[in-house]
Enzyme design. Structure first.
Site, PDB file in Angstrom:
ATOM      1  N   GLU A  57      25.787  47.590  71.490  1.00 38.00           N
ATOM      2  CA  GLU A  57      25.841  48.188  72.826  1.00 38.00           C
ATOM      3  C   GLU A  57      26.720  47.399  73.796  1.00 38.00           C
ATOM      4  OE1 GLU A  57      23.075  47.493  71.121  1.00 38.00           O
ATOM      5  OE2 GLU A  57      22.427  49.479  70.503  1.00 38.00           O
TER       6      GLU A  57
ATOM      7  N   PHE B 185      18.462  49.936  75.591  1.00 31.34           N
ATOM      8  CA  PHE B 185      19.599  49.193  75.034  1.00 31.34           C
ATOM      9  C   PHE B 185      20.819  49.280  75.955  1.00 31.34           C
ATOM     10  CE2 PHE B 185      17.327  51.055  71.240  1.00 31.34           C
ATOM     11  CZ  PHE B 185      16.498  49.962  71.078  1.00 31.34           C
TER      12      PHE B 185
ATOM     13  N   HIS C 284      15.883  58.648  76.411  1.00 31.07           N
ATOM     14  CA  HIS C 284      14.700  57.922  75.941  1.00 31.07           C
ATOM     15  C   HIS C 284      14.234  56.862  76.928  1.00 31.07           C
ATOM     16  CE1 HIS C 284      16.096  60.026  72.425  1.00 31.07           C
ATOM     17  NE2 HIS C 284      15.008  59.728  71.751  1.00 31.07           N
TER      18      HIS C 284
ATOM     19  N   ASP D 170       7.393  55.514  69.432  1.00 28.86           N
ATOM     20  CA  ASP D 170       8.185  54.312  69.136  1.00 28.86           C
ATOM     21  C   ASP D 170       7.618  53.058  69.811  1.00 28.86           C
ATOM     22  OD1 ASP D 170       9.936  55.348  67.347  1.00 28.86           O
ATOM     23  OD2 ASP D 170      11.640  55.491  68.718  1.00 28.86           O
TER      24      ASP D 170
END
Lengths: 276, 312
Positions: free
Chosen positions: B56, B81, B107, B115
């Site tokens: 990233e 991220f 997300h 998750d």
């Protein structure tokens, strides 16, 4: 420009590095001096640029990933005519154009803001990708430090440049062997550097970073290589050109006082005269 | 409010519009293109789609370089991220030089669900909001996302768009008009205002309905533009209602509640209750169960409204 003229430019750049650091009272002479021949070759021979049009869309780009060597870039830009040389004396001072590290928003000719190590190669990749997308023939150059390659992002970017076959990109690694806390091999071993870049599928050229003729040849070879990026692992001497700064880690990040600068400039002027 | 759609799906569709209309738009992803919904753009415009692998920091740096050379990059990954791993690349290579990069993250928040806490960004709005030059947007539904993505492409400079994984109620149609820097009063009320964004807007509307049954008149404001913040609308509504509840799927530190408290604290001190994650990380579970567990349900909003009213 002839080899000897390029040597004169590198010599003038070195003098300007010393001169601008005195009123600034802070800055990075060692890694600026080590890169002077590389930067002189780029700005006065290799790169297709126009100081009258710093944002020309078809220009070659330069990213100083080792942004703390800003003085070498500023000296080259001023010598090239991007801004008046007087500006050099305002380095690092409040309200002036030349920031401690390159700032593209304030300084004409600076293609990318930098200073936080490890980020420049990614940015250069982005510029090279854009060039390919636009079917433009400009090239992108990026100068890295040898201490800088401890940053993981450099290797993420190295992987990506090979993946995207960025043959319009040339990186130069200023391999002077010293970083703030000491010899690079004692702080964080980066050797074998050439093998590492080869393993990342780059075309690697090992070159003497103070031999302008060799640098010219290396840049020319890089242009011929298709399908992969090229890196010049340029062996250099930190503080090159000033006897008491050469290979001295203490000169990584401290400016000379007036007396030291006078001595340094005396040596550099003598070197300049010897070039005829 | 039977229909539902995920903001990330709307993002994927908006990118297709941009792909067709604006040749300068490019998209980067970090091996999550099926989840972030950039994959469709990749299929339709492969030469303008760059999968950067699981890296990233490099992704955001590359986006900066593309922007410096005139492109309009949409850089996507999960919010955690994009804004966490790559924070300093965003800070120094994008926000500091004010490069035209759109960080479109999906997300975000605990509604990621199963998750678990490692993947649920609860601090992204706070850290993006603290960056000079950064625009911070949080859409409430698919239509707002679509308009937001198109607006972000027109805006000169860095933008952070915070989207979710979960399907959320459809609130708006094409008559809705999103504008960077503007809050929308969705429901006028006189007793108290709920200022919300993201999936909490739908929850706020439900809570307002419940409270209406008790004779409490609730204003609902969608503050999807967290930065720049529409101070004018916030101050007007706060003046009219004299009690404010903020609601966000984010830590109560540094997000929407903080932004509104900053404005009201300085310009119009008003009784306030902040609804959000109470300085805690999320965990695994079903999204709506987690929202209840962490105090983001409609009953929690009703309770917060009563608290705010009691402070008047």
């Amino acid at each position: 420009m002839s080899i000897v003229d390029l040597k004169r430019k590198a010599n003038l750049i070195r003098q300007d590095i010393i001169t601008m650091l005195v009123p600034a009272k802070a800055g990075h002479p060692g890694g600026s001096l080590s890169a002077a021949d590389i930067v002189a070759t780029l700005y006065f021979k290799e790169m297709r640029i126009n100081p009258q049009e710093p944002n020309w869309a078809d220009r070659d780009r330069f990213v100083l990933s080792k942004g703390h060597a800003a003085p070498v870039l500023y000296a080259a830009l001023a010598e090239k005519g991007y801004f008046p040389k007087d500006e050099l004396l305002g380095l690092r001072q409040t309200g002036r154009m030349l920031q401690g590290h390159p700032d593209m928003k304030r300084t004409p000719g600076v293609d990318m803001s930098s200073g936080s190590l490890g980020q420049g190669l990614s940015v250069a990749n982005g510029m090279a990708l854009a060039g390919k997308l636009d079917k433009k023939d400009y090239r992108v150059y990026v100068l890295l430090g040898d201490g800088e390659v401890a940053e993981g992002q450099v290797w993420e970017a190295a992987m990506a440049a090979a993946h995207y076959k960025l043959d319009n990109l040339t990186a130069i690694l200023d391999y002077n062997g010293l970083q703030i806390d000491g010899p690079t091999d004692s702080v964080m071993s980066s050797a074998p550097l050439a093998d590492k870049w080869r393993a990342f599928c780059w075309n690697v050229i090992e070159v003497d970073g103070h031999d302008i003729e060799a640098l010219e040849k290396a840049f020319a070879e890089a242009k011929q290589v298709k399908g992969k990026p090229t890196i010049l692992i340029a062996k250099t001497v930190k503080g090159k050109g000033v006897s008491f700064m050469e290979n001295q880690v203490g000169w990584h990040g401290s400016a000379p006082n007036a007396e030291q600068a006078e001595q340094a400039l005396k040596e550099l002027r003598e070197e300049g005269l010897s070039l005829g | 409010m039977a229909n539902k759609a995920a903001t990330r799906d709307a993002y994927g569709k908006a990118l297709l519009i941009l792909g067709k209309e604006n040749p300068n738009v490019v998209v980067l992803d970090a091996d999550l293109s099926k989840s972030t919904k950039t994959a469709e753009f990749g299929k339709n415009y492969p030469e303008r789609f760059f999968n950067m692998g699981i890296a990233e920091g490099n992704l955001l740096g590359t986006a900066a370089g593309l922007a410096a050379a005139g492109k309009i990059p949409f850089a996507s990954s999960f919010a955690i991220f994009a804004t966490g791993r790559a924070f300093e690349q965003i800070r120094n290579s994008i926000a500091y030089p004010k490069l035209n990069v759109k960080i479109a993250a999906t997300h975000a928040g605990i509604s990621v669900g199963e998750d678990g806490g490692s993947h649920q960004a609860i601090e992204d709005v706070a850290i993006m909001r603290a960056l000079p030059n950064m625009v911070v947007l949080v859409p409430a539904d698919g239509e707002e996302t679509r308009q937001m993505v198109l607006a972000a492409a027109e805006h000169q400079g860095p933008v952070y768009i915070r989207m979710g994984r979960l399907e959320v109620p459809v609130l708006f149609d094409e008559d809705y008009h999103f504008e960077i820097g503007k809050a929308k009063v969705l429901k006028e009320g006189t007793d108290v205002a709920i200022m919300a964004n993201g999936l909490m807007v739908a929850v706020a509307l439900e809570a307002a309905e419940l409270l209406a049954g008790e004779g409490i008149s609730v204003s609902v404001v969608n503050v999807s533009s967290v930065k720049p913040l529409d101070e004018e609308t916030i101050l007007r509504v706060a003046k009219e209602t004299r009690a404010v509840v903020t609601a966000e799927e984010h830590n109560i530190i540094g997000g929407l509640g903080s932004a509104i408290a900053e404005v009201l604290g300085e310009k119009l001190p008003t009784p306030m209750v902040r609804v959000g994650l109470k300085d805690t990380f999320g965990e695994s579970g079903r999204p709506y169960e987690l929202l209840e567990k962490f105090g983001l349900g409609k009953e929690d909003l009703v309770k917060a409204v009563r608290e705010a009213l009691a402070k008047k």
